[in-house]
Design an enzyme around this catalytic site. Structure first.
Site, PDB file in Angstrom:
ATOM      1  N   GLY A 189       0.857  -1.418   0.135  1.00  0.00           N
ATOM      2  CA  GLY A 189       0.078   0.266   0.116  1.00  0.00           C
ATOM      3  C   GLY A 189       0.955   1.329   0.122  1.00  0.00           C
ATOM      4  N   LYS A 207       6.685  19.580  -5.217  1.00  0.00           N
ATOM      5  CA  LYS A 207       7.089  20.071  -3.564  1.00  0.00           C
ATOM      6  C   LYS A 207       8.334  20.638  -3.850  1.00  0.00           C
ATOM      7  CE  LYS A 207       4.772  15.929  -1.499  1.00  0.00           C
ATOM      8  NZ  LYS A 207       4.986  14.459  -1.452  1.00  0.00           N
TER       9      LYS A 207
END
Lengths: 441, 441
Positions: A189, A207
């Site tokens: 995940g 970012k």
């Protein structure tokens, strides 16, 4: 107590759900810290009837009409956790122009067109906060946009993408190749079904643009960021790094420089690089994030924590919500965008970096001289050289030898041209690994 | 451009001199970030003619009349880098009551009587900023007092004293005892001629009080902090820690708890403790500082950097100066003290911690049962036990054996009583090392 500050929440996925939960659980504390209670005016979602688990919220608050919700008179603050460029841009510009404070976690939009948001905020006299957009829960943007304003930041080096850090950490720990480590990350995940945004460095580049804008008081957008992902990092690269006492990280780097005319510039880039194990960023494992900031007076600083996940991101969102709610009650607006420096962005070719190059060469006289000559022709100075028999070759057998060269700092274009010329040499059987080296003391 | 914001600087030693230098070097940047230039109105010092090297400042600005300088109408912001309780308290209370913004690095005063300063700030409607008071250049207080306000901090664990961290790092690296490592620190300038404030933990305790106040929205003063220094840490303790995969650090700890009546409490303490090498604080070496913050939603966070020195401290001071100057221009005041939670401070005896105890015991049947019985009587649960022959003893010879016990979490009073009873047992020849253990995952 004063009348409530009312929020419109745009998006109710993992992060939005956590925001709702925290608003409920912490309501007394939040009210005490703000001086007024927070109240949800509405939650805009794409599908009202999606299963969202047990959310502590009145179901009648859900609406599919985000713009209608934003425009309501009883909405003071708009919290956006949807992501993506449109319709988020339209919504947030609308809110800011109408003087509503905005808290957003939308890194893609800020990196693509942060200027439009800042301009709308200035027009509407509204607050625009986005701590959650970079490095999740780590309080990083407020230190950059406030605490370090008495100092001069020279360089920001960050691990800002948890998925790639998990993959590279796994490759380092197990010797696995990229594909195998990605598969593991997907199973656990840590990687999405389509991992492109992470593994190709798009997420980190967004970012990087936001960090560079704040650190250098200059508008930097995603298009200004040189971007390389980690898909071409091989197990051999990882082994080369280990042999050098290094590890490979996907770094976002933003650094001041000076151009030929003596004007200050900024260079912003995202690429995998070797960093020494002694560097504070080397120990940042798994899906953690960390940002290393160097400032002239402060020296080196590091900020470390969880870069993603519902609760950590919601923590950052709510910290901003408290700040903008307080500002509203005090009738003030926080310091707006600081872009006065307006430095020009230097291309990757001009960026100063160092290369680590591993070559498979013929083991005969004159090879080292020929290779060293290529570096010299491109004005690249060599820091260290190691030469030894290739695995399986007897020394002096005329078979292959391994040659590992680490350069001093040079413009990236000169380094790239050096490697390109090396690839064309007869005596170079193959270039087995090329990596930038960062994070020297 | 707007008319200048005028500063009174109180103190011109190492930090003050750096503040003067940075104000000069960064003047254009600071003015752009604030929207108005900063100007030094005066510098209060004890002796005007002291040699301060080459300071870029008009010598006529120096005065010995601090109070007179503070009261001048043309002073907007007071920057205090003198330290100590008096006369700093009188000066800052005077300034704040008169509505002048105060930026101070004075941890001792804030920890002793921060309430008086906050009250004066509220009375005068003035800003009180003190980022430089804890962990030097590390932007830490603003994240605590702003970024994490949407979250619930559960625990703060910090290395906030560079001198003791240097000494403990040296003991760990070389096996030296405390006295030898202190001597080295003094020679290298890391320890002062009178190192009491550092090695006895007074400096760390003041910082712990400030951190706890911010993290838990509760007034905590130095007197509330349980304090133990590092003077009794021995080379044997350091060796015990190493054998456990740990290192010893002087930690400041502030943690939430719950009392017998179910009310929330806070416990604040400074003492040496073993932490696992895998903990992010374990790698913080030399004179660096780092603070590890755990919050419910954000998870673990760490802030790292230089905790002392003229330039790093001046960086933090100037960051605050920019903030208060902006606030003055905007005609606003920052969020004031947040002490609404008003938790009661739990005594050290009630604090939950873990002990690592090394015993030199007689090597004969029944010893382990007797020792384990003492732990059981005090309701202290044992996590791990290691027993082996003492150095130089043959197993089963009836000579000495080493017994190392690590407990689970228990109230400190129960752990201390356990150790005290162990000391009285016939079969225990000596208690060779007692250390608290912190930083479990």
């Amino acid at each position: 107590m004063t009348s409530p500050v009312r929020l419109a929440l745009l998006g109710c996925g993992t992060v939005g759900g956590e925001v709702v939960r925290l608003l409920h659980e912490q309501s007394a504390d939040l009210a005490a810290r703000i001086g007024a209670p927070l109240e949800l005016a509405g939650i805009a979602v794409r599908r009202i009837n999606r299963d969202r688990g047990e959310l502590p919220v009145d179901p009648s608050l859900f609406t599919t009409d985000a713009l209608g919700l934003i425009k309501r008179d009883d909405v003071d603050v708009v919290v956006e956790v949807v992501g993506g460029i449109e319709p988020a841009r339209e919504w947030l510009v609308e809110a800011l122009r109408a003087g509503k404070s905005v808290v957003t976690a939308n890194k893609a939009l800020l990196a693509e067109d942060g200027g439009a948001l800042h301009d709308a905020a200035a027009e509407g006299g509204a607050d625009l906060y986005y701590e959650a957009a970079v490095a999740g829960a780590i309080p990083l943007l407020r230190p950059l946009r406030e605490s370090l304003h008495g100092d001069r930041i020279t360089r920001v080096t960050g691990i800002v993408n948890g998925t790639t850090n998990f993959i590279l950490s796994a490759m380092d720990a197990t010797g696995a190749g990229f594909a195998e480590a990605l598969e593991q990350a997907t199973e656990l995940g840590y990687a999405e079904a389509d991992p492109t945004a992470d593994v190709e460095g798009f997420d980190a580049a967004a970012k990087a643009a936001i960090l560079a804008s704040l650190a250098f008081h200059t508008r930097v957008s995603a298009a200004d960021v040189h971007r390389e992902g980690i898909t071409e990092v091989t197990a051999a690269d990882v082994a080369s790094a280990k042999a050098m006492g290094c590890t490979i990280k996907l770094l976002c780097l933003a650094a001041r420089g000076v151009d030929a005319a003596g004007r200050e510039t900024v260079n912003v880039r995202v690429h995998p690089a070797m960093i020494p194990l002694t560097h504070p960023l080397a120990g940042v494992g798994d899906a953690f994030n960390a940002v290393f900031v160097e400032a002239e007076a402060a020296g080196p600083l590091m900020f470390y924590g969880r870069g993603a996940g519902g609760a950590p991101t919601a923590s950052a969102v709510l910290g901003d919500v408290v700040a903008v709610a307080r500002n509203r009650l005090a009738g003030v607006r926080a310091a707006s965008e600081s872009a006065y420096a307006d430095l020009s962005v230097r291309s990757m070719g001009e960026a100063l970096t160092r290369y680590h190059v591993s070559l498979d060469v013929a083991d005969r006289p004159g090879v080292l001289a020929a290779v060293a000559g290529v570096f010299a022709r491109h004005d690249v100075s060599i820091a260290t050289v190691w030469q030894g028999p290739a695995e399986g070759s007897a020394p002096g057998s005329g078979a292959d030898a391994d040659l590992v060269i680490v350069t001093h700092v040079a413009p990236d274009a000169a380094l790239a041209a050096t490697v390109s010329e090396l690839r064309g040499l007869d005596i170079v059987r193959s270039v087995t690994s090329v990596l930038r080296v960062e994070g020297e003391a």
